[in-house]
Write an enzyme that holds these catalytic residues in place. Sequence first.
Site, short mmCIF file in Angstrom:
data_model
loop_
_atom_site.label_atom_id
_atom_site.label_comp_id
_atom_site.label_asym_id
_atom_site.label_seq_id
_atom_site.Cartn_x
_atom_site.Cartn_y
_atom_site.Cartn_z
N GLY A 36 62.02 38.04 -1.44
CA GLY A 36 61.62 37.16 -2.54
C GLY A 36 62.45 35.91 -2.66
O GLY A 36 61.94 34.85 -3.06
N ARG A 75 67.28 41.33 -11.27
CA ARG A 75 66.84 40.44 -10.18
C ARG A 75 65.31 40.38 -10.14
O ARG A 75 64.64 41.41 -10.21
CB ARG A 75 67.39 40.96 -8.86
N ASP A 132 59.74 37.03 -5.71
CA ASP A 132 58.63 36.07 -5.68
C ASP A 132 57.37 36.58 -6.37
O ASP A 132 56.58 35.78 -6.90
CB ASP A 132 58.27 35.76 -4.22
N THR A 159 56.02 44.80 -1.11
CA THR A 159 54.95 44.45 -2.04
C THR A 159 53.53 44.72 -1.51
O THR A 159 53.30 44.60 -0.31
CB THR A 159 55.11 42.93 -2.26
#
Length: 305
Positions: A218, A192, A195, A164
């Site tokens: 996550g 899926r 976070d 990320t």
Amino acid sequence: MSPAPVLVVHGGAGRSSKPEDRVRYMAAVAAALDAGSSELAQGAGPAVIAAVEYMERDPALNAGLGAVLDADGRVLLDAGFMEGTGKRYGAVTCVTRCITPVVLARRLSEDGDFGRFIAGDAADRLAARWNVAPCDPDELVTTRSRARHLARAMTADTDPGADTVGAVALDAAGHVAAAVSTGGTACKPGGRVGDSPVVGAGFWADDRVGACVTTGVGEALLRQGTARRCVELIAAGRSAADAARIALSELSDHDGDERGAGGLIVVAHSGRAAIAHTSAEMPAGCARTGQAPRTGHAWPDRDVG
Ligand code: GLY
């Protein structure tokens, strides 16, 4: 005297064994830091959006264009944005038809009529309606991301790369903001969600305390609500660097649960900031008004002033 405005940007917790990838990640982060810094006089919100939007458009990183593919070979994008003023936020998940989902998330933070957290087709439709970098799903897939997906599927490529991307900022008026964007984990099962688009886990901003965004596995970050936890540790009197260390250490608190290397960036209302990771690397940078920007692949000291 108010603290100097500051912007912190990261390109994802991870590790790359390929020197050419490390160069690409760092160049993207440095350019995003420049893009965000040039907006910092407009406010913390515009600065974090400019930085993250830059990284979404740069195919080097796992966000927007060139993000990792899921198990079915599709790009499914997540993003979140939050301003510390009034704790306004917006978020999107499973976006397939927009190059810059962080801009979509910001738009949702401004316009509560559509909800704050929008998934899938509905988010794609809003991107088209608002003309937020709409695209066909195939346009998000680059030659490189397709090749890496095929190599991963054959376990020929076990390099985690970078996760990320995100940015946090404090502006001259004392406002903070956080922005995050991701393609999620490589080869993730269909549907899926990690976070990144979840307020409190992937991002959090509160003008009274500070702002934080996370990166990494996550499942663990969601369980711990790591971004909010880090900011609350500052509210409880910890320094930004201490709060970052503690919040990351808690990711491995629970035996038997999924865990993994991760990272976060945080800026406190006081102006103190930290870049922390348990991954081998996390390309990141910090730009403070009046000082030379700093960038690097790894941040063992966490404290960035
Ligand atoms: N940190 C990104 C994800 O787990 O999806």
